[in-house]
Design an enzyme around this catalytic site. Structure first.
Site, PDB file in Angstrom:
ATOM      1  N   ASP A  11      37.099  37.453  34.862  1.00 19.64           N
ATOM      2  CA  ASP A  11      37.960  36.338  35.248  1.00 19.64           C
ATOM      3  C   ASP A  11      37.098  35.099  35.073  1.00 19.64           C
ATOM      4  O   ASP A  11      36.152  34.886  35.826  1.00 19.64           O
ATOM      5  CB  ASP A  11      38.385  36.526  36.707  1.00 19.64           C
ATOM      6  CG  ASP A  11      39.191  35.354  37.257  1.00 19.64           C
ATOM      7  OD1 ASP A  11      39.239  34.292  36.595  1.00 19.64           O
ATOM      8  OD2 ASP A  11      39.752  35.503  38.355  1.00 19.64           O
ATOM      9  N   TYR A 224      31.897  36.012  48.762  1.00 19.24           N
ATOM     10  CA  TYR A 224      33.185  36.419  48.230  1.00 19.24           C
ATOM     11  C   TYR A 224      33.484  35.740  46.895  1.00 19.24           C
ATOM     12  O   TYR A 224      33.454  34.528  46.797  1.00 19.24           O
ATOM     13  CB  TYR A 224      34.318  36.106  49.211  1.00 19.24           C
ATOM     14  CG  TYR A 224      35.656  36.492  48.622  1.00 19.24           C
ATOM     15  CD1 TYR A 224      35.948  37.831  48.410  1.00 19.24           C
ATOM     16  CD2 TYR A 224      36.580  35.533  48.233  1.00 19.24           C
ATOM     17  CE1 TYR A 224      37.141  38.204  47.834  1.00 19.24           C
ATOM     18  CE2 TYR A 224      37.779  35.901  47.672  1.00 19.24           C
ATOM     19  CZ  TYR A 224      38.062  37.233  47.470  1.00 19.24           C
ATOM     20  OH  TYR A 224      39.235  37.596  46.896  1.00 19.24           O
ATOM     21  N   LYS A 227      38.086  40.237  44.105  1.00 25.62           N
ATOM     22  CA  LYS A 227      37.926  41.662  43.825  1.00 25.62           C
ATOM     23  C   LYS A 227      37.593  41.821  42.349  1.00 25.62           C
ATOM     24  O   LYS A 227      37.991  41.012  41.520  1.00 25.62           O
ATOM     25  CB  LYS A 227      39.229  42.396  44.131  1.00 25.62           C
ATOM     26  CG  LYS A 227      39.499  42.539  45.616  1.00 25.62           C
ATOM     27  CD  LYS A 227      38.749  43.706  46.202  1.00 25.62           C
ATOM     28  CE  LYS A 227      39.016  43.795  47.697  1.00 25.62           C
ATOM     29  NZ  LYS A 227      37.970  44.526  48.391  1.00 25.62           N
TER      30      LYS A 227
HETATM   31  P1  13P Z   1      41.228  37.524  41.407  1.00 30.47           P
HETATM   32  O1  13P Z   1      40.141  38.524  41.760  1.00 30.47           O
HETATM   33  O2  13P Z   1      42.229  38.124  40.477  1.00 30.47           O
HETATM   34  O3  13P Z   1      40.645  36.252  40.919  1.00 30.47           O
HETATM   35  O4  13P Z   1      42.039  37.238  42.740  1.00 30.47           O
HETATM   36  C1  13P Z   1      41.385  36.580  43.773  1.00 30.47           C
HETATM   37  C2  13P Z   1      42.260  36.162  44.882  1.00 30.47           C
HETATM   38  O5  13P Z   1      41.734  35.712  45.879  1.00 30.47           O
HETATM   39  C3  13P Z   1      43.723  36.289  44.776  1.00 30.47           C
HETATM   40  O6  13P Z   1      44.384  35.762  45.915  1.00 30.47           O
HETATM   41 MG    MG Z   2      40.966  34.737  39.753  1.00 34.68          MG
HETATM   42 MG    MG Z   3      41.879  38.909  38.623  1.00 33.41          MG
HETATM   43 MG    MG Z   4      38.781  39.077  40.084  1.00 28.09          MG
END
Ligand code: 13P
Ligand code: MG
Ligand code: MG
Ligand code: MG
Ligand code: 13P
Ligand code: MG
Length: 373
Positions: A11, A224, A227
């Site tokens: 990302d 953080y 994910k």
């Molecule tokens: P991503 O890991 O897809 O960037 O999502 C992060 C997030 O906090 C979505 O609310």
């Molecule tokens: Mg994202």
């Molecule tokens: Mg993502």
């Molecule tokens: Mg991500």
């Protein structure tokens, strides 16, 4: 005549928020990979806000050249993301410079090297708003559950079962289980997908059958950063699950961790590329399955499997589950368990409130407190 199939994803900036990848970012990735003479073939795609570089080549797994090519591509994409001020530009590029292998630097990697068979059908699964443990349930169903995969019963080449390589992402250890003999041992661990992840599956002949990306990005970064939306490669047919057996587990949307702020449990919805941009509460989590036939390393495809209306019911069910879970708001088990929240921004808030706690036996004069309000 070995071929390596490498999928590297990251990302590097969302369009808009965390929902998708900007077309100019996709074009840039296409352009950089097309210029390279290292690859046999490649396909650039995205699922949600994660860009996926699907590459075939002859350099084996963990090739410094291939990993550098992917890193440079993602860095070039980040420049576009910064120009357009996309959300979280460079989010998954945790290091400032390339150091030999993209593992541990932020991007997710799944790769396997194998002798290309007479016919080589592969599926690349790519998910957004979840974590690598999301593959535990479907990989178990594909390779160990005869109620999902009839081939385990009727195909003499599958009847002996498979090996599962499971990684402990916290202790950084791994263990190999042989199924069906050790099914129950395997389930002790993979039923806890936040910690134990199926990294790879091998046939009893020692052939690679499936492999996933397992890095825990939020742990690597020490703060953080979302994910680590995972990918997984599955080879199919001829002693391995049929394509339809590999897809079947996704007809029943299981609960995975991720969704809003990486802090929630939600159903994994199988979707087509057309429908792969999560928006409701930044979700629900979703998965795309692209099929390719390899031909001398060329990626013949893709076939967008979950575009099939036979997954409509799964999507409906996922939406129902999403409705139900959303009603719980900030309550567990919609919000993840406290252990999992350790890797989010929640501890910053609870730390601020820590001094408000007094001994459980100490008296509270509620009249006095009320008078000060
Ligand atoms: P991503 O890991 O897809 O960037 O999502 C992060 C997030 O906090 C979505 O609310
Ligand atoms: Mg994202
Ligand atoms: Mg993502
Ligand atoms: Mg991500
Ligand atoms: P076809 O007869 O359409 O080739 O299907 C064969 C099969 O085994 C499907 O699982
Ligand atoms: Mg046929």
């Amino acid at each position: 005549n070995k071929v390596t199939l490498t999928v590297i994803k990251a990302d590097i900036g969302g369009f808009v928020g965390h929902s998708s990848v900007h077309p100019k970012v996709m074009e840039k990735a296409q352009e950089v990979l097309a210029e390279s003479d290292l690859l046999v073939d490649f396909h650039v795609t995205h699922v949600g806000d994660d860009i996926n570089l699907i590459m075939t080549h002859r350099h084996g797994t963990d090739s410094e050249e291939i990993h550098k090519l992917a890193w440079d591509t993602l860095v070039a994409c980040t420049e576009i993301a910064k120009e357009l001020k996309l959300y979280g530009a460079g989010q998954d590029l945790l290091a400032d410079a390339f150091s030999g292998n993209v593992k541990g630097m932020g991007p997710g990697v799944a790769e396997m090297e194998f002798e290309e068979r007479k016919s080589e059908p592969v599926i690349v699964f790519m998910a957004d708003k979840t974590e690598p443990g999301a593959w535990n349930y479907p990989l178990y169903k594909m390779f160990a559950d005869p109620f999902n995969t009839i081939g385990l019963v009727i195909d003499p080449k599958m009847h002996d079962g498979f090996f599962f390589e499971v990684h402990d992402l916290i202790e950084n250890k791994k263990v190999l289980f042989s199924t069906p003999e050790e099914l129950y041992d395997l389930l002790v661990f993979i039923g806890a997908p936040g910690r134990y992840c199926i990294k790879s599956v091998y046939s009893k002949q020692g052939e690679i059958a499936a492999t996933s990306s397992t890095q825990r990005l939020n742990l690597m970064a020490g703060r953080y950063v979302g994910k680590d939306d995972p990918v997984c490669i599955v080879r199919c047919q001829s002693g391995l699950p049929a394509v339809g057996e590999a897809l079947e587990p996704f007809a029943n949307p299981h609960l995975v961790s991720g969704w809003m702020r990486g802090s929630h449990s939600g159903p994994l919805m199988p979707v087509s590329l057309q429908e792969c941009n999560p928006t409701r509460f930044d979700g629900p989590p979703r998965v795309v399955a692209l099929g390719f036939q390899l031909a001398e390393g060329k990626l013949i495809g893709p076939q967008d499997f979950f575009a099939d209306p036979s997954y409509d019911e799964a999507r409906k069910m996922a939406n129902k589950i999403a409705n139900y879970l959303r009603q719980l708001g900030p309550f567990e088990p919609h919000r993840l368990h406290l252990d999992e929240m350790e890797y989010t921004t929640l501890p910053q808030v609870s730390k601020k409130l820590k001094d408000r706690f007094i001994d459980a036996d100490a008296p509270i004069n509620i009249k006095e407190v009320a008078a000060t309000k």
